[in-house]
Design an enzyme around this catalytic site. Structure first.
Site: not given
Length: 497
Positions: A241, A245
């Protein structure tokens, strides 16, 4: 000087929101609700939803957004006119950030947005820490490029707000600035602006290899998750994640052109502090899985320093910061980053967090299937992963020895406890980087945003995102955990905890 209002600046605006059912804690729902509640004269809210067509997007909008309990205040305000108000103001779009032009296929809608939209709020993201690498890349990284390409086609665009995460800093310690310095080492690599082709080729190569082996969907999914973990460790980030990002933010800085960009980096998001009512949250978010596991008696220890700060921020404060940032920064060419958290202004220690959980779960015990209450003790706080694994392993080894000595008499007990240990280890491993996090998020830009708002906008107090007002004990005892119980626990089977 004539003062303006934040809500007044939303009047007659056309706003496109990607990931309309997304960001952590369902913040986009609260964003939509807040805008409609404080400024009914907003022109249009375009909500990008993953759906096969416009009709499906409309149904999804009702089921996952406007039909939710979250909209009860707005529904009460408009009464019988609520549905017509929503129909007039909110436009569901069938699309997805993983496609060119955001997957909007209806030509008339695409032209309307490109000609009329003033603000784009990009909150599209997959937030699973262990998401498939191919999926996370498509949404969190390449989706940013697709959004930027589309934004540059919007003739009246005033700015873009991108919702990121404070943890793009990686596992840094000490004071963490509102900048992109944590990405500098990655940017120095030869792949600086070739991440898209490089990472995409790696993913495609792995998928072809698996398909050639006639691998099952489960095997492919696990392989893609493992690939994300491997690539994350290679680049120095804790999980898939955060890595995706980070790459999304790198593209944002490189390809933004003359656009005005505000990056909102919230920390761990929790239930609403105040609006539209306190305690609302949907789904297991951030530390709520830990709260649930502890409440049921499954989680008895975690790897944390009792005096370390656990940075949490109510979701409505994040939404208020987004709205304020887009008003203050409209038509200003450049990029600015805002940390939205509590570790600097109003720190909460793990020790206090532990005390609040203990108090609440003692006064409101979880009931077993037979109606008996689960008795909890304060979480054992261990200062390293090694200490935690040893703590979990000792009882298991003792049980294994007893089972062997007594001719498998304790086999069922051993199997159940072993399953519990594996479940807890997996949960803690997912949160390891955050449980052992030693950083404090500096928020100079965010503090300046608060100052500008309070000095120049008459309704700044209606968009409060100052964490100093939070009384942590009162919030956890009377808002967050009760809200978690009401809006999440009772809507899920007990086996989810």
């Amino acid at each position: 000087m004539e003062f303006e209002s934040i809500s007044g600046n939303l009047k007659d605006k056309n706003i496109l929101i990607t990931g309309a059912t997304g960001f952590v804690g369902k913040g986009s729902l609260i964003l939509v609700e807040k805008i409609l509640r404080v400024q009914p004269n907003v022109k249009k809210l375009y909500l990008l939803l993953r759906a096969s067509d416009t009709n499906s997007a409309g149904k999804r909008m009702h089921n996952e957004i406007t039909g939710k309990e979250l909209f009860r205040v707005l529904r009460e305000k408009w009464g019988a006119d609520f549905d017509s108000f929503i129909l007039e103001k909110v436009v569901p779009l069938s699309g997805d950030v993983i496609f060119e032009d955001l997957g909007v296929k209806v030509i008339k809608q695409k032209e309307e947005i490109c000609n009329e939209v003033h603000i784009i709020i990009n909150s599209a993201a997959t937030t699973k820490f262990d998401e498939r690498y191919d999926v996370a890349l498509e949404v969190n990284t390449f989706g940013v490029l697709n959004m930027l390409d589309f934004a540059k086609k919007c003739l009246k665009l005033e700015m873009v707000v991108h919702v990121s995460t404070a943890y793009v800093c990686g596992e840094r310690v000490g004071l963490i600035l509102e900048d992109s310095s944590s990405m500098e080492e990655m940017a120095k690599k030869p792949s600086k602006f070739y991440l898209k082709s490089q990472e995409k080729k790696i993913v495609e190569s792995k998928l072809k290899e698996l398909q050639a082996q006639n691998a099952s969907e489960e095997v492919i999914t696990n392989a893609m998750k493992d690939l994300g973990t491997t690539r994350s460790k290679l680049y120095g980030w804790p999980n898939t994640y955060v890595l995706t990002k980070v790459m999304g933010e790198m593209y944002l800085g490189h390809a933004k052109g003359n656009l005005s960009i505000a990056i909102i980096r919230p920390t761990m998001i929790t239930s609403t502090y105040k609006e539209p009512f306190s305690g609302w949250i949907e789904g297991f978010r951030t530390y709520d899985s830990l709260i649930g596991g502890y409440w049921k008696g499954k989680l008895t220890g975690i790897p944390v320093d009792p005096m370390s700060v656990v940075d949490m921020i109510p979701v409505d404060m994040v939404v208020n910061s987004i709205i304020t940032a887009m008003v203050v920064n409209a038509n200003k060419s450049g990029k600015i980053i805002y940390h939205v958290g509590t570790s600097l202004r109003n720190p909460l220690t793990f020790s206090d967090f532990n005390n609040f959980m203990f108090q609440y779960c003692t006064k409101n015990p979880w009931l077993n299937n037979d109606g008996s209450p689960v008795k909890v003790k304060k979480l054992k706080m261990l200062r390293s992963m090694d200490a935690f694994h040893l703590y979990m392993q000792i009882p298991l080894q003792a049980l294994k020895f007893m089972n062997k000595e007594f001719d498998q008499y304790f086999q069922d007990v051993y199997v159940n406890y072993n399953r519990k240990v594996k479940s807890v280890k997996r949960l803690v491993d997912l949160y390891r980087a955050y449980l052992l996090f030693k950083g404090i998020f500096y928020d100079t830009n965010t503090e300046e945003l608060r100052r500008i708002a309070s000095e120049n906008y008459t309704d700044a107090e209606n968009f409060n995102f100052d964490p100093k007002c939070i009384d942590w004990e009162d919030y956890y005892m009377h808002t967050h955990i009760p809200g978690f119980a009401q809006h999440v626990v009772i809507k899920h089977s007990r086996s989810r905890l």
